[in-house]
Design an enzyme around this catalytic site. Structure first.
Site, PDB file in Angstrom:
ATOM      1  N   GLU A  12     -11.919   4.474   5.599  1.00 25.33           N
ATOM      2  CA  GLU A  12     -11.234   5.810   4.714  1.00 25.33           C
ATOM      3  C   GLU A  12     -12.073   7.075   5.075  1.00 25.33           C
ATOM      4  O   GLU A  12     -12.405   8.116   5.151  1.00 25.33           O
ATOM      5  CB  GLU A  12     -10.782   5.907   3.547  1.00 25.33           C
ATOM      6  CG  GLU A  12      -9.110   5.306   3.198  1.00 25.33           C
ATOM      7  CD  GLU A  12      -9.278   4.601   2.344  1.00 25.33           C
ATOM      8  OE1 GLU A  12      -7.832   5.090   2.028  1.00 25.33           O
ATOM      9  OE2 GLU A  12      -9.735   4.565   0.737  1.00 25.33           O
ATOM     10  N   GLY A  78       0.274   6.026  -0.428  1.00 24.64           N
ATOM     11  CA  GLY A  78       1.240   5.954  -0.548  1.00 24.64           C
ATOM     12  C   GLY A  78       2.603   6.269  -0.942  1.00 24.64           C
ATOM     13  O   GLY A  78       2.285   7.484  -2.126  1.00 24.64           O
ATOM     14  N   ILE A 152       1.206  -1.214  -3.710  1.00 25.59           N
ATOM     15  CA  ILE A 152       3.050  -1.528  -3.808  1.00 25.59           C
ATOM     16  C   ILE A 152       3.451  -1.970  -2.638  1.00 25.59           C
ATOM     17  O   ILE A 152       3.663  -0.418  -1.461  1.00 25.59           O
ATOM     18  CB  ILE A 152       3.471  -0.272  -4.792  1.00 25.59           C
ATOM     19  CG1 ILE A 152       2.520  -0.247  -6.114  1.00 25.59           C
ATOM     20  CG2 ILE A 152       4.755   0.079  -5.239  1.00 25.59           C
ATOM     21  CD1 ILE A 152       2.867  -1.082  -7.008  1.00 25.59           C
ATOM     22  N   MET A 172      -4.526   3.285  -5.525  1.00 21.60           N
ATOM     23  CA  MET A 172      -5.700   2.023  -6.348  1.00 21.60           C
ATOM     24  C   MET A 172      -6.818   1.864  -6.650  1.00 21.60           C
ATOM     25  O   MET A 172      -7.540   1.216  -6.758  1.00 21.60           O
ATOM     26  CB  MET A 172      -5.704   1.113  -5.401  1.00 21.60           C
ATOM     27  CG  MET A 172      -4.183   0.260  -4.927  1.00 21.60           C
ATOM     28  SD  MET A 172      -4.012  -1.042  -3.586  1.00 21.60           S
ATOM     29  CE  MET A 172      -4.596  -2.415  -5.055  1.00 21.60           C
ATOM     30  N   GLU A 173      -6.860   3.310  -6.355  1.00 25.62           N
ATOM     31  CA  GLU A 173      -8.572   3.886  -6.865  1.00 25.62           C
ATOM     32  C   GLU A 173      -8.680   5.055  -7.901  1.00 25.62           C
ATOM     33  O   GLU A 173      -9.537   5.852  -8.362  1.00 25.62           O
ATOM     34  CB  GLU A 173      -9.310   3.848  -5.755  1.00 25.62           C
ATOM     35  CG  GLU A 173     -10.003   3.314  -4.795  1.00 25.62           C
ATOM     36  CD  GLU A 173      -8.833   2.437  -4.118  1.00 25.62           C
ATOM     37  OE1 GLU A 173      -8.033   3.164  -3.929  1.00 25.62           O
ATOM     38  OE2 GLU A 173      -8.584   1.062  -3.533  1.00 25.62           O
ATOM     39  N   ASP A 196       2.712   5.317   4.307  1.00 23.67           N
ATOM     40  CA  ASP A 196       3.953   4.402   3.504  1.00 23.67           C
ATOM     41  C   ASP A 196       4.341   5.564   2.756  1.00 23.67           C
ATOM     42  O   ASP A 196       4.039   6.007   2.518  1.00 23.67           O
ATOM     43  CB  ASP A 196       3.196   2.963   3.546  1.00 23.67           C
ATOM     44  CG  ASP A 196       1.873   2.806   2.457  1.00 23.67           C
ATOM     45  OD1 ASP A 196       0.771   2.959   2.150  1.00 23.67           O
ATOM     46  OD2 ASP A 196       2.868   2.431   1.664  1.00 23.67           O
TER      47      ASP A 196
HETATM   48  C1  3QA Z   1      -4.808  -1.445   0.448  1.00 20.76           C
HETATM   49  C2  3QA Z   1      -5.198   0.882   0.827  1.00 20.76           C
HETATM   50  C3  3QA Z   1      -5.990   1.155  -1.233  1.00 20.76           C
HETATM   51  O1  3QA Z   1      -7.059   0.365  -0.861  1.00 20.76           O
HETATM   52  C4  3QA Z   1      -5.315   1.656  -1.718  1.00 20.76           C
HETATM   53  C5  3QA Z   1      -5.101   1.564   0.354  1.00 20.76           C
HETATM   54  C6  3QA Z   1      -1.396   3.261   1.049  1.00 20.76           C
HETATM   55  N1  3QA Z   1      -0.851   2.588   0.379  1.00 20.76           N
HETATM   56  C7  3QA Z   1      -0.222   2.256  -1.162  1.00 20.76           C
HETATM   57  C8  3QA Z   1       0.421   1.377  -1.256  1.00 20.76           C
HETATM   58  N2  3QA Z   1       0.239   1.102  -2.618  1.00 20.76           N
HETATM   59  C9  3QA Z   1      -1.228   1.008  -2.928  1.00 20.76           C
HETATM   60  N3  3QA Z   1      -1.782   0.958  -2.317  1.00 20.76           N
HETATM   61  C10 3QA Z   1      -1.841   2.119  -1.469  1.00 20.76           C
HETATM   62  N4  3QA Z   1      -5.001   2.806  -0.650  1.00 20.76           N
HETATM   63  C11 3QA Z   1      -4.535  -1.937   1.166  1.00 20.76           C
HETATM   64  S1  3QA Z   1      -4.777  -3.341   1.046  1.00 20.76           S
HETATM   65  C12 3QA Z   1      -4.981  -3.699   2.665  1.00 20.76           C
HETATM   66  C13 3QA Z   1      -6.064  -4.079   2.805  1.00 20.76           C
HETATM   67  O2  3QA Z   1      -6.033  -4.712   4.214  1.00 20.76           O
HETATM   68  C14 3QA Z   1      -3.745   3.605  -1.338  1.00 20.76           C
HETATM   69  C15 3QA Z   1      -2.499   2.973  -0.091  1.00 20.76           C
HETATM   70  N5  3QA Z   1       1.679   1.130  -1.066  1.00 20.76           N
HETATM   71  C16 3QA Z   1      -7.229  -5.281   4.556  1.00 20.76           C
HETATM   72  C17 3QA Z   1      -6.629  -6.165   5.905  1.00 20.76           C
HETATM   73  O3  3QA Z   1      -7.165  -7.510   5.549  1.00 20.76           O
END
Ligand code: 3QA
Length: 231
Positions: A12, A78, A152, A172-173, A196
């Site tokens: 990001e 998301g 989610i 998530m932040e 997504d």
């Molecule tokens: C989650 C990231 C976290 O910082 C929140 C992306 C995008 N789609 C989402 C969803 N639900 C919740 N949050 C989000 N961000 C990714 S964890 C995967 C890590 O992979 C926003 C977000 N559907 C790292 C490699 O293993």
């Protein structure tokens, strides 16, 4: 003016680090903070690592240790509102923590005593985003962002968040950053590009669109900085 720009994941902030090119790296509390300046603006840039606790620590550090006077969050989210498609930008008008639950005591979801369900973003930064969007002929939807320590990927959970918080997007932040900035009286805003739809396919969609959506968000942040230089 010292401005903080933060993301949660390295992806990001990578477009911003590449754009600024020259920066100083300072380590603090198991994380790295990148200091640079851009057209006379002093900038502290960091990714917090995923989740509310990490994001709170980073936001507080940027303000208390690095003297940030404004905070811009850039990243991906998301979609909850079906009008939001992959790559679309959303800026939070207000944010809530969807995983905060002391409802058994008669409180609403997202509420703790002496807090509030929603924290509102800075109106000046929202107005700035609006004028940048107009100038650049980009569409940025304003809406409610719900935050929790869960990725989610389930339509039922998504719909519960939608109806409980009237949310348009989730991540998530954001809400934890909002709580920190509100407490420390630092104007903030949270910008996200959709990666997504928080449904069954969210994991795949996220992996596919993380980089491209992160870039869309980061480019909008740079356009906002360009505008801030003029005030
Ligand atoms: C989650 C990231 C976290 O910082 C929140 C992306 C995008 N789609 C989402 C969803 N639900 C919740 N949050 C989000 N961000 C990714 S964890 C995967 C890590 O992979 C926003 C977000 N559907 C790292 C490699 O293993």
């Amino acid at each position: 003016m010292q401005i903080a720009i933060m993301g949660a994941m390295v992806e990001e902030i990578t477009p911003l680090l590449e754009y600024f090119n020259h920066y100083e790296t300072v380590e603090f509390a198991k994380n790295k903070y990148y200091l640079t300046s851009y057209k006379g603006l002093d900038i502290v840039l960091a990714y917090s690592k995923i989740g509310k606790v990490n994001a709170s620590l980073t936001a507080a550090t940027m303000i208390e240790r690095f003297g940030a006077q404004k905070l811009l969050f850039s990243g991906v989210a998301g979609a909850v509102n079906p009008t939001l498609k992959i790559g679309d930008l959303i800026v939070a008008t207000k944010l809530a923590q969807h995983d905060l639950d002391i409802t058994v005591f008669g409180h609403p979801y997202g509420y703790v005593p002496e807090g509030a369900v929603y924290v509102e973003s800075d109106r000046g930064l929202l107005a700035l985003a609006k004028s940048v969007a107009e100038r650049k002929k980009l569409y940025v939807q304003e809406g409610i962002i719900a935050t929790g320590d869960q990725f989610i990927c389930d339509v039922d959970k998504k719909e519960w968040i939608e109806k409980t918080f009237n949310a348009d997007a989730l991540e998530m932040e954001g809400a934890s950053v909002a709580v920190v900035c509100d407490a420390l009286q630092i104007p903030f805003f949270v910008l996200r590009a959709i990666s997504d739809a928080a449904d069954m396919d969210a994991g795949f969609s996220f992996d596919e669109f993380l980089n491209s959506s992160a870039k869309i968000s980061a480019e909008f942040i740079i356009a906002m900085l360009d505008e801030m230089v003029h005030d």
